[in-house]
Design a protein around this motif. Structure first.
Motif, PDB file in Angstrom:
ATOM      1  N   SER A 136       0.759  -1.368   0.460  1.00  0.00           N
ATOM      2  CA  SER A 136       0.109  -0.110   0.301  1.00  0.00           C
ATOM      3  C   SER A 136       0.967   1.181   0.075  1.00  0.00           C
ATOM      4  CB  SER A 136      -0.918  -0.223   1.436  1.00  0.00           C
ATOM      5  OG  SER A 136      -2.370  -1.120   1.301  1.00  0.00           O
ATOM      6  N   VAL A 137       0.371   2.595  -1.005  1.00  0.00           N
ATOM      7  CA  VAL A 137       1.603   3.853  -1.014  1.00  0.00           C
ATOM      8  C   VAL A 137       0.231   4.797  -0.658  1.00  0.00           C
ATOM      9  CG1 VAL A 137       2.462   2.891  -2.817  1.00  0.00           C
ATOM     10  CG2 VAL A 137       0.825   4.030  -3.295  1.00  0.00           C
ATOM     11  N   SER A 138       0.448   5.925   0.776  1.00  0.00           N
ATOM     12  CA  SER A 138      -0.046   6.918   0.220  1.00  0.00           C
ATOM     13  C   SER A 138      -0.145   7.870  -0.109  1.00  0.00           C
ATOM     14  CB  SER A 138       0.058   7.383   2.009  1.00  0.00           C
ATOM     15  OG  SER A 138      -0.530   8.476   2.540  1.00  0.00           O
ATOM     16  N   MET A 139      -1.564   8.399  -0.872  1.00  0.00           N
ATOM     17  CA  MET A 139      -1.778   9.477  -2.151  1.00  0.00           C
ATOM     18  C   MET A 139      -2.950   9.919  -1.653  1.00  0.00           C
ATOM     19  SD  MET A 139      -0.022   8.096  -5.305  1.00  0.00           S
ATOM     20  CE  MET A 139       0.332   6.841  -5.680  1.00  0.00           C
ATOM     21  N   ARG A 140      -2.383  11.626  -1.961  1.00  0.00           N
ATOM     22  CA  ARG A 140      -2.933  12.669  -1.657  1.00  0.00           C
ATOM     23  C   ARG A 140      -3.898  13.058  -2.930  1.00  0.00           C
ATOM     24  NH1 ARG A 140      -2.888  16.432   2.650  1.00  0.00           N
ATOM     25  NH2 ARG A 140      -0.664  15.667   3.240  1.00  0.00           N
ATOM     26  N   GLY A 181       5.483   9.416  -6.713  1.00  0.00           N
ATOM     27  CA  GLY A 181       4.772   9.986  -7.672  1.00  0.00           C
ATOM     28  C   GLY A 181       3.439  10.402  -7.283  1.00  0.00           C
ATOM     29  N   ALA A 182       2.854  11.860  -8.403  1.00  0.00           N
ATOM     30  CA  ALA A 182       1.635  12.247  -7.307  1.00  0.00           C
ATOM     31  C   ALA A 182       0.463  11.935  -8.741  1.00  0.00           C
ATOM     32  CB  ALA A 182       1.721  13.655  -7.560  1.00  0.00           C
ATOM     33  N   ARG A 214      -5.916   8.698 -10.814  1.00  0.00           N
ATOM     34  CA  ARG A 214      -4.791   7.514 -12.127  1.00  0.00           C
ATOM     35  C   ARG A 214      -3.930   7.544 -10.787  1.00  0.00           C
ATOM     36  NH1 ARG A 214      -4.940   8.996 -17.612  1.00  0.00           N
ATOM     37  NH2 ARG A 214      -7.607   7.475 -16.797  1.00  0.00           N
ATOM     38  N   ILE A 215      -3.378   6.822 -10.413  1.00  0.00           N
ATOM     39  CA  ILE A 215      -1.912   6.312  -9.332  1.00  0.00           C
ATOM     40  C   ILE A 215      -0.748   6.173 -10.703  1.00  0.00           C
ATOM     41  CG2 ILE A 215      -1.061   5.486  -8.006  1.00  0.00           C
ATOM     42  CD1 ILE A 215      -4.049   6.457  -7.378  1.00  0.00           C
ATOM     43  N   PRO A 216       0.406   7.157 -10.500  1.00  0.00           N
ATOM     44  CA  PRO A 216       1.133   6.998 -11.224  1.00  0.00           C
ATOM     45  C   PRO A 216       1.724   5.166 -11.190  1.00  0.00           C
ATOM     46  CG  PRO A 216       1.549   7.903  -9.235  1.00  0.00           C
ATOM     47  CD  PRO A 216       0.546   7.708  -9.217  1.00  0.00           C
ATOM     48  N   VAL A 217       2.285   4.826 -12.545  1.00  0.00           N
ATOM     49  CA  VAL A 217       3.282   3.688 -11.869  1.00  0.00           C
ATOM     50  C   VAL A 217       4.266   3.759 -12.121  1.00  0.00           C
ATOM     51  CG1 VAL A 217       3.293   1.303 -13.319  1.00  0.00           C
ATOM     52  CG2 VAL A 217       1.079   1.850 -12.401  1.00  0.00           C
ATOM     53  N   PRO A 231      -5.119  15.569  -5.976  1.00  0.00           N
ATOM     54  CA  PRO A 231      -5.238  17.198  -5.969  1.00  0.00           C
ATOM     55  C   PRO A 231      -6.113  17.751  -5.337  1.00  0.00           C
ATOM     56  CG  PRO A 231      -5.257  15.587  -8.033  1.00  0.00           C
ATOM     57  CD  PRO A 231      -5.534  14.565  -6.634  1.00  0.00           C
ATOM     58  N   VAL A 232      -7.500  17.432  -5.280  1.00  0.00           N
ATOM     59  CA  VAL A 232      -8.112  18.081  -5.703  1.00  0.00           C
ATOM     60  C   VAL A 232      -9.078  18.751  -3.749  1.00  0.00           C
ATOM     61  CG1 VAL A 232     -11.536  18.712  -6.118  1.00  0.00           C
ATOM     62  CG2 VAL A 232      -9.812  17.085  -7.390  1.00  0.00           C
ATOM     63  N   CYS A 233      -9.421  17.728  -3.307  1.00  0.00           N
ATOM     64  CA  CYS A 233     -10.095  17.939  -2.043  1.00  0.00           C
ATOM     65  C   CYS A 233      -8.228  17.869  -0.801  1.00  0.00           C
ATOM     66  CB  CYS A 233     -11.318  16.992  -1.287  1.00  0.00           C
ATOM     67  SG  CYS A 233     -10.332  15.198  -1.139  1.00  0.00           S
ATOM     68  N   ARG A 234      -7.593  17.673  -1.169  1.00  0.00           N
ATOM     69  CA  ARG A 234      -6.378  17.271  -0.414  1.00  0.00           C
ATOM     70  C   ARG A 234      -6.430  15.302   0.553  1.00  0.00           C
ATOM     71  NH1 ARG A 234      -2.420  18.958  -3.108  1.00  0.00           N
ATOM     72  NH2 ARG A 234      -1.788  19.076  -1.562  1.00  0.00           N
ATOM     73  N   ARG A 235      -7.926  15.345   0.213  1.00  0.00           N
ATOM     74  CA  ARG A 235      -7.847  13.962   1.418  1.00  0.00           C
ATOM     75  C   ARG A 235      -6.393  12.507   1.145  1.00  0.00           C
ATOM     76  NH1 ARG A 235     -14.137  11.765   1.551  1.00  0.00           N
ATOM     77  NH2 ARG A 235     -14.181  13.921   1.791  1.00  0.00           N
ATOM     78  N   GLU A 236      -6.109  12.205   2.011  1.00  0.00           N
ATOM     79  CA  GLU A 236      -5.040  11.192   1.985  1.00  0.00           C
ATOM     80  C   GLU A 236      -5.942   9.940   1.656  1.00  0.00           C
ATOM     81  OE1 GLU A 236      -1.801  10.784   1.983  1.00  0.00           O
ATOM     82  OE2 GLU A 236      -1.691  12.881   2.218  1.00  0.00           O
ATOM     83  N   HIS A 237      -5.118   8.654   1.251  1.00  0.00           N
ATOM     84  CA  HIS A 237      -6.140   7.398   0.756  1.00  0.00           C
ATOM     85  C   HIS A 237      -4.321   7.057   1.592  1.00  0.00           C
ATOM     86  CE1 HIS A 237      -9.633   8.949  -0.737  1.00  0.00           C
ATOM     87  NE2 HIS A 237      -9.138   9.871  -1.677  1.00  0.00           N
ATOM     88  N   LEU A 238      -5.014   5.333   1.354  1.00  0.00           N
ATOM     89  CA  LEU A 238      -4.187   4.406   1.277  1.00  0.00           C
ATOM     90  C   LEU A 238      -4.392   3.705  -0.264  1.00  0.00           C
ATOM     91  CD1 LEU A 238      -1.754   3.491   3.047  1.00  0.00           C
ATOM     92  CD2 LEU A 238      -2.840   2.108   4.624  1.00  0.00           C
ATOM     93  N   TYR A 239      -3.649   3.227  -0.533  1.00  0.00           N
ATOM     94  CA  TYR A 239      -4.513   2.391  -1.642  1.00  0.00           C
ATOM     95  C   TYR A 239      -3.114   1.306  -2.395  1.00  0.00           C
ATOM     96  CZ  TYR A 239      -5.309   1.486  -6.754  1.00  0.00           C
ATOM     97  OH  TYR A 239      -5.499   0.681  -8.358  1.00  0.00           O
ATOM     98  N   ALA A 240      -3.797   0.416  -2.588  1.00  0.00           N
ATOM     99  CA  ALA A 240      -2.821  -1.256  -3.529  1.00  0.00           C
ATOM    100  C   ALA A 240      -3.210  -1.380  -4.301  1.00  0.00           C
ATOM    101  CB  ALA A 240      -2.777  -2.437  -1.476  1.00  0.00           C
TER     102      ALA A 240
END
Length: 230
Positions: free
Chosen positions: A4-8, A39-40, A81-84, A10-19
């Motif tokens: 899992s990686v942490s992603m923010r 990456g963002a 869209r999550i960077p690869v 860019p619109v509402c600045r909410r943090e997400h944990l994504y796998a």
């Protein structure tokens, strides 16, 4: 499943944990797009077919194929869209005994993906066609009157993710498009087919599949049964 990686957002600045989800390679090994931890994510304002897929190389057999670009829905309504990072999945390569030539294993069972959106339906159809042995799945050059058109060498497929059962005209239009390209064709529908459409498909030789919400294409006619068999 990948780390899992942490992603923010860019619109509402909410943090997400994504796998990123994994997908089954033809060799049976799980393939997972490697995420760029530094990456963002970017907001998707318009879905473009070419941007919705990413090339990933299987770490076990080295086969490179197109898999769905990792995306995440934020609570604010934005699709991220999550960077690869790179093209090789991070799964470790297993040890292989090279002294004995093992017989070729039978085709593994298709691994379904839950269908929640129209894009999921198209993804399932594309993965299923790849499971059947078709390569280089791409968007068809000529879009069908309804749904989404997919193409591979010698094949045209139509994916209808709407809640309307496919009609005889839908089946005939796909068959005519395939005839002009000297290709076989197959139809995938989320809502099924009218009785007249099934009759038309049998007379024209069009395999019909229903996409259930679990993500497993179900054969509707005998032509589809033959295509789905081992």
């Amino acid at each position: 499943m990948s780390e899992s990686v942490s992603m923010r957002c860019p619109v509402c600045r909410r943090e997400h944990l994504y796998a990123a989800p994994s997908y089954p390679c033809e060799c049976g090994a799980p393939v997972c797009p490697p995420l760029d931890r530094h990456g963002a994510p970017t907001a998707v304002t318009h879905q473009v077919w070419e941007e919705a897929w990413v090339a990933v190389e299987c770490a076990v057999c080295g086969r490179k194929a197109e898999w769905p670009q990792p995306e995440l829905g934020c609570g604010c309504g934005t699709v991220l869209r999550i960077p690869v990072a790179g093209e090789t999945c991070s799964w470790p390569e297993p040890e292989v005994d090279t002294e004995v030539d093992a017989p070729a294993p039978p085709r593994r069972a298709f691994q379904p993906i839950t269908i929640r959106t129209a894009r999921d339906a198209v993804t399932v159809a594309a993965l299923y066609l790849r499971w059947l042995g078709y390569e280089d799945i791409r968007r068809a050059d000529q879009p069908p009157p309804s749904g989404i058109g997919l193409a591979a060498r010698g094949l045209l497929a139509q994916v209808d993710p709407t809640v309307r059962p496919a009609s005889p005209r839908d089946v005939e239009c796909l068959w005519l498009a395939a005839m002009t390209e000297s290709a076989h064709c197959v139809y995938f529908s989320l809502a099924g087919y009218t009785a007249e459409a099934r009759t038309q498909a049998d007379s024209l030789g069009v395999p019909l599949f229903v996409l259930d919400l679990t993500g497993t294409p179900q054969p509707v006619n005998s032509l589809a049964d033959e295509l789905d068999g081992p």
